[in-house]
Every structure is written in C-alpha cells, then in structure tokens.
Design a protein around this motif. Structure first.
Motif, PDB file in Angstrom:
ATOM      1  N   ILE A  21      15.998 -10.244  23.760  1.00  0.00           N
ATOM      2  CA  ILE A  21      15.236  -9.944  22.564  1.00  0.00           C
ATOM      3  C   ILE A  21      15.441  -8.350  22.217  1.00  0.00           C
ATOM      4  O   ILE A  21      15.248  -8.081  21.051  1.00  0.00           O
ATOM      5  CB  ILE A  21      13.827 -10.278  22.931  1.00  0.00           C
ATOM      6  CG1 ILE A  21      13.623 -11.825  23.134  1.00  0.00           C
ATOM      7  CG2 ILE A  21      12.688  -9.764  21.724  1.00  0.00           C
ATOM      8  CD1 ILE A  21      12.192 -12.201  23.810  1.00  0.00           C
ATOM      9  N   GLY A  22      15.324  -7.649  23.319  1.00  0.00           N
ATOM     10  CA  GLY A  22      15.535  -6.227  23.219  1.00  0.00           C
ATOM     11  C   GLY A  22      16.900  -5.813  22.304  1.00  0.00           C
ATOM     12  O   GLY A  22      16.816  -5.086  21.706  1.00  0.00           O
ATOM     13  N   ARG A  23      18.083  -6.662  22.519  1.00  0.00           N
ATOM     14  CA  ARG A  23      19.120  -6.364  21.507  1.00  0.00           C
ATOM     15  C   ARG A  23      18.982  -6.802  20.064  1.00  0.00           C
ATOM     16  O   ARG A  23      19.236  -6.263  19.112  1.00  0.00           O
ATOM     17  CB  ARG A  23      20.336  -7.138  22.230  1.00  0.00           C
ATOM     18  CG  ARG A  23      21.156  -6.758  23.392  1.00  0.00           C
ATOM     19  CD  ARG A  23      22.345  -7.252  23.775  1.00  0.00           C
ATOM     20  NE  ARG A  23      22.274  -8.668  24.078  1.00  0.00           N
ATOM     21  CZ  ARG A  23      21.924  -9.148  25.505  1.00  0.00           C
ATOM     22  NH1 ARG A  23      21.915  -8.210  26.276  1.00  0.00           N
ATOM     23  NH2 ARG A  23      21.686 -10.391  25.808  1.00  0.00           N
ATOM     24  N   GLU A  24      18.164  -7.928  19.862  1.00  0.00           N
ATOM     25  CA  GLU A  24      18.003  -8.212  18.584  1.00  0.00           C
ATOM     26  C   GLU A  24      17.212  -7.165  18.073  1.00  0.00           C
ATOM     27  O   GLU A  24      17.217  -6.745  16.748  1.00  0.00           O
ATOM     28  CB  GLU A  24      17.261  -9.722  18.545  1.00  0.00           C
ATOM     29  CG  GLU A  24      18.148 -10.863  19.102  1.00  0.00           C
ATOM     30  CD  GLU A  24      17.641 -12.078  18.695  1.00  0.00           C
ATOM     31  OE1 GLU A  24      16.656 -12.141  18.236  1.00  0.00           O
ATOM     32  OE2 GLU A  24      18.605 -12.897  18.942  1.00  0.00           O
ATOM     33  N   ILE A  57       8.032 -10.556  27.643  1.00  0.00           N
ATOM     34  CA  ILE A  57       7.569  -9.724  26.779  1.00  0.00           C
ATOM     35  C   ILE A  57       6.843  -8.353  27.471  1.00  0.00           C
ATOM     36  O   ILE A  57       6.792  -7.327  26.862  1.00  0.00           O
ATOM     37  CB  ILE A  57       6.222 -10.535  25.897  1.00  0.00           C
ATOM     38  CG1 ILE A  57       7.125 -11.321  25.123  1.00  0.00           C
ATOM     39  CG2 ILE A  57       5.443  -9.673  25.137  1.00  0.00           C
ATOM     40  CD1 ILE A  57       7.939 -10.966  23.872  1.00  0.00           C
ATOM     41  N   ALA A  58       6.416  -8.674  28.677  1.00  0.00           N
ATOM     42  CA  ALA A  58       5.885  -7.404  29.483  1.00  0.00           C
ATOM     43  C   ALA A  58       6.786  -6.659  29.746  1.00  0.00           C
ATOM     44  O   ALA A  58       6.526  -5.299  29.741  1.00  0.00           O
ATOM     45  CB  ALA A  58       5.238  -8.007  30.725  1.00  0.00           C
ATOM     46  N   HIS A  59       7.988  -6.952  30.301  1.00  0.00           N
ATOM     47  CA  HIS A  59       9.188  -6.173  30.191  1.00  0.00           C
ATOM     48  C   HIS A  59       9.446  -5.108  28.869  1.00  0.00           C
ATOM     49  O   HIS A  59       9.601  -3.925  29.186  1.00  0.00           O
ATOM     50  CB  HIS A  59      10.529  -6.760  30.535  1.00  0.00           C
ATOM     51  CG  HIS A  59      10.462  -7.487  31.884  1.00  0.00           C
ATOM     52  ND1 HIS A  59      11.388  -8.254  32.226  1.00  0.00           N
ATOM     53  CD2 HIS A  59       9.808  -7.458  32.783  1.00  0.00           C
ATOM     54  CE1 HIS A  59      11.361  -8.793  33.543  1.00  0.00           C
ATOM     55  NE2 HIS A  59      10.247  -7.972  33.860  1.00  0.00           N
ATOM     56  N   LEU A  60       9.540  -5.895  28.035  1.00  0.00           N
ATOM     57  CA  LEU A  60       9.862  -5.129  26.612  1.00  0.00           C
ATOM     58  C   LEU A  60       8.481  -4.076  26.322  1.00  0.00           C
ATOM     59  O   LEU A  60       8.680  -3.069  25.661  1.00  0.00           O
ATOM     60  CB  LEU A  60       9.833  -6.032  25.587  1.00  0.00           C
ATOM     61  CG  LEU A  60      11.225  -7.077  25.572  1.00  0.00           C
ATOM     62  CD1 LEU A  60      11.178  -8.147  24.676  1.00  0.00           C
ATOM     63  CD2 LEU A  60      12.286  -6.439  25.438  1.00  0.00           C
ATOM     64  N   ARG A  61       7.230  -4.641  26.637  1.00  0.00           N
ATOM     65  CA  ARG A  61       6.357  -3.780  26.281  1.00  0.00           C
ATOM     66  C   ARG A  61       6.365  -2.455  27.204  1.00  0.00           C
ATOM     67  O   ARG A  61       6.136  -1.356  26.656  1.00  0.00           O
ATOM     68  CB  ARG A  61       5.028  -4.469  26.579  1.00  0.00           C
ATOM     69  CG  ARG A  61       3.682  -3.607  26.457  1.00  0.00           C
ATOM     70  CD  ARG A  61       2.476  -4.398  26.436  1.00  0.00           C
ATOM     71  NE  ARG A  61       2.051  -4.886  27.790  1.00  0.00           N
ATOM     72  CZ  ARG A  61       2.432  -6.119  28.049  1.00  0.00           C
ATOM     73  NH1 ARG A  61       2.425  -7.089  27.260  1.00  0.00           N
ATOM     74  NH2 ARG A  61       2.071  -6.392  29.536  1.00  0.00           N
ATOM     75  N   ASN A  62       7.014  -2.778  28.512  1.00  0.00           N
ATOM     76  CA  ASN A  62       6.887  -1.344  29.628  1.00  0.00           C
ATOM     77  C   ASN A  62       8.043  -0.753  28.785  1.00  0.00           C
ATOM     78  O   ASN A  62       8.044   0.800  29.342  1.00  0.00           O
ATOM     79  CB  ASN A  62       7.117  -2.165  30.813  1.00  0.00           C
ATOM     80  CG  ASN A  62       6.050  -2.742  31.554  1.00  0.00           C
ATOM     81  OD1 ASN A  62       4.832  -2.160  31.277  1.00  0.00           O
ATOM     82  ND2 ASN A  62       6.230  -3.800  32.472  1.00  0.00           N
ATOM     83  N   PHE A 171       8.736   0.124  34.019  1.00  0.00           N
ATOM     84  CA  PHE A 171      10.140   0.378  34.055  1.00  0.00           C
ATOM     85  C   PHE A 171      11.052  -0.209  35.263  1.00  0.00           C
ATOM     86  O   PHE A 171      11.970  -0.698  34.841  1.00  0.00           O
ATOM     87  CB  PHE A 171      10.618   1.775  33.834  1.00  0.00           C
ATOM     88  CG  PHE A 171      10.245   2.565  32.593  1.00  0.00           C
ATOM     89  CD1 PHE A 171      10.141   1.857  31.343  1.00  0.00           C
ATOM     90  CD2 PHE A 171       9.686   3.773  32.616  1.00  0.00           C
ATOM     91  CE1 PHE A 171       9.474   2.184  30.215  1.00  0.00           C
ATOM     92  CE2 PHE A 171       9.384   4.208  31.146  1.00  0.00           C
ATOM     93  CZ  PHE A 171       9.187   3.608  30.235  1.00  0.00           C
ATOM     94  N   ILE A 172      10.616   0.084  36.358  1.00  0.00           N
ATOM     95  CA  ILE A 172      11.418  -0.424  37.689  1.00  0.00           C
ATOM     96  C   ILE A 172      10.939  -1.902  38.084  1.00  0.00           C
ATOM     97  O   ILE A 172      11.649  -2.352  38.909  1.00  0.00           O
ATOM     98  CB  ILE A 172      11.033   0.646  38.774  1.00  0.00           C
ATOM     99  CG1 ILE A 172       9.612   0.711  39.372  1.00  0.00           C
ATOM    100  CG2 ILE A 172      11.408   1.930  38.252  1.00  0.00           C
ATOM    101  CD1 ILE A 172       9.579   1.398  40.472  1.00  0.00           C
TER     102      ILE A 172
END
Length: 237
Positions: A21-24, A57-62, A171-172
């Motif tokens: 998702i991050g790449r998109e 989604i939590a990763h992307l939010r962080n 982040f980690i």
C-alpha cells in the motif's frame, strides 16, 4: 539459535501489505487526501483477515503515510504532513541489522517504560490489561498473539503521553514483528510464549507502581531476554 536465513521468508503479512500500500501511495495511485479502500475490501483484495489489514494500516499511520479518522476510514496524508523516517521492509535481514535494531529498541523502549510509569493513567493501565488478556488468550500461540505483543509495546509508548515516543516506537514495531517470528521459530513455542508473557506482565506491573526505575528494569530484562532468544549480544548495560 535463530536462523537468520529464514527471516525474510517469515516476514509477516501486515508488513508486506503495508509495504504494498505504501508503494501505491508513493507512486501516486492514492493521491494526497484520498480515502483508501475499506478494511473489508482490502482484506478481500489481499486474502487476509481484517485484523491483518488493521495492523498494516497502523504501520502506515506510524510512518506518516496515512491518517485514520474514527468512523470514516484511512486517508493518504498530504505531502507536507508525511514523515521523513521510514524503516524499509527488507532492511533487517541479517544478524548485524537485528542487533542494531535491538540496540535502538533498548535505548528507546527502556526510557519509554520509565516515562510510562510516571505519566500512565487508569485508562493506560486498562489498555495494557486488555492487551495482556489477548496475549494470554486462546490465540496466544498464533499470529494474534504476536499482534498483541506489538500492541503492548505501542501501548507502553502511548502511556508516556509523549507524541515522539509514540511515533518512534511505532516506526520500529514493524520490524520487531519479524524478530518475534524468528525467535518463535528457533525455540519451543510453548516455552518462549510463556516466558514472553511473564516478561510483559512484569513490565505492566512495574509501570503500575509508578516507579520509573522498576519499569526500566523490567523492560531491560524483557529486551535482553528477547535478544538472547535471537542469539544477539546487545552490548548494552
């Protein structure tokens, strides 16, 4: 002893989905401010559960790539709001990189536990207890147990009531999931799960006392134990 050649293959689903998702988002398929598909649709698209999508989604939010609005959904953030720090999914693929990650965790999360002991509220303790109940429940042997483990560390950071600790611990945690899977693969599952749960209970209890030194000590013991389970020497006191 953990087999670091297996780490990439054991990388968990939320990390891979967050990376996709991050790449998109980075490629502009989701424009700044645009709403992402619903959890239900993303779960269907990737063939995973909604809980896996929620962690992605939590990763992307962080990472600052998305923002979530209660009851509305997740949106790609405006360019000016995006964070510059991002941990690439494939970076910690060797023992040296994992040692480096744990050294950062040791410094960051030890202080996080100390601040949490000073600033935690009854609601923060309730959240830690809810997560511990998930960690000790029927699904503790599987993926949901790992998800709860990571949620516990984020909840400790949240209990500091310091936005920067919350952001950097966020982040980690993405890469920490890989470390947990590697440790579980390298040991007798029943033993490592019970030991890990006991370490988290000790952290919660130390935070509840309101004594920073006790909370720091409990977190240090947990991180040192986690490192040993990966056959890592942290060189940290």
């Amino acid at each position: 002893m953990a087999d670091f050649t297996q780490i990439r293959r054991s990388e968990h689903l939320p990390t891979r989905i967050a990376a996709e998702i991050g790449r998109e988002i980075a490629d502009g398929r989701f424009a700044p401010g645009q709403k992402l598909p619903t959890e239900h649709l993303l779960a269907q698209t990737f063939g995973v559960s909604r809980s896996v999508v929620r962690e992605a989604i939590a990763h992307l939010r962080n990472e600052g790539l998305v923002e979530t609005r209660q009851g509305v959904g997740a949106f790609a953030t405006e360019l000016a709001q995006r964070q510059s720090i991002r941990i690439e999914a494939g970076t910690p693929g060797d023992k040296g990189a994992f040692r480096d990650l744990f050294q950062v965790r040791f410094a960051l999360e030890t202080e996080s536990a100390g601040l949490a002991a000073l600033h935690r509220t009854p609601d923060d303790l309730m959240k830690l207890d809810e997560i511990l109940a998930q960690m000790t429940g029927a699904e503790k042997w599987g993926e949901q147990g790992v998800v709860a483990d990571l949620a516990f560390h984020r909840a400790v950071a949240a209990a500091t009531h310091n936005e920067y600790f919350q952001q950097f611990v966020g982040f980690i945690t993405e890469r920490t999931h890989v470390a947990i899977n590697a440790a579980r693969a390298a040991a007798i599952l029943e033993e490592i799960v019970e030991v890990t749960i006991a370490e988290h209970v000790a952290i919660r209890d130390a935070i509840a006392t309101g004594e920073p030194a006790a909370a720091k000590t409990a977190m240090k013991r947990h991180l040192n134990g986690a490192a040993r389970r990966l056959n890592l020497e942290l060189e940290m006191s």
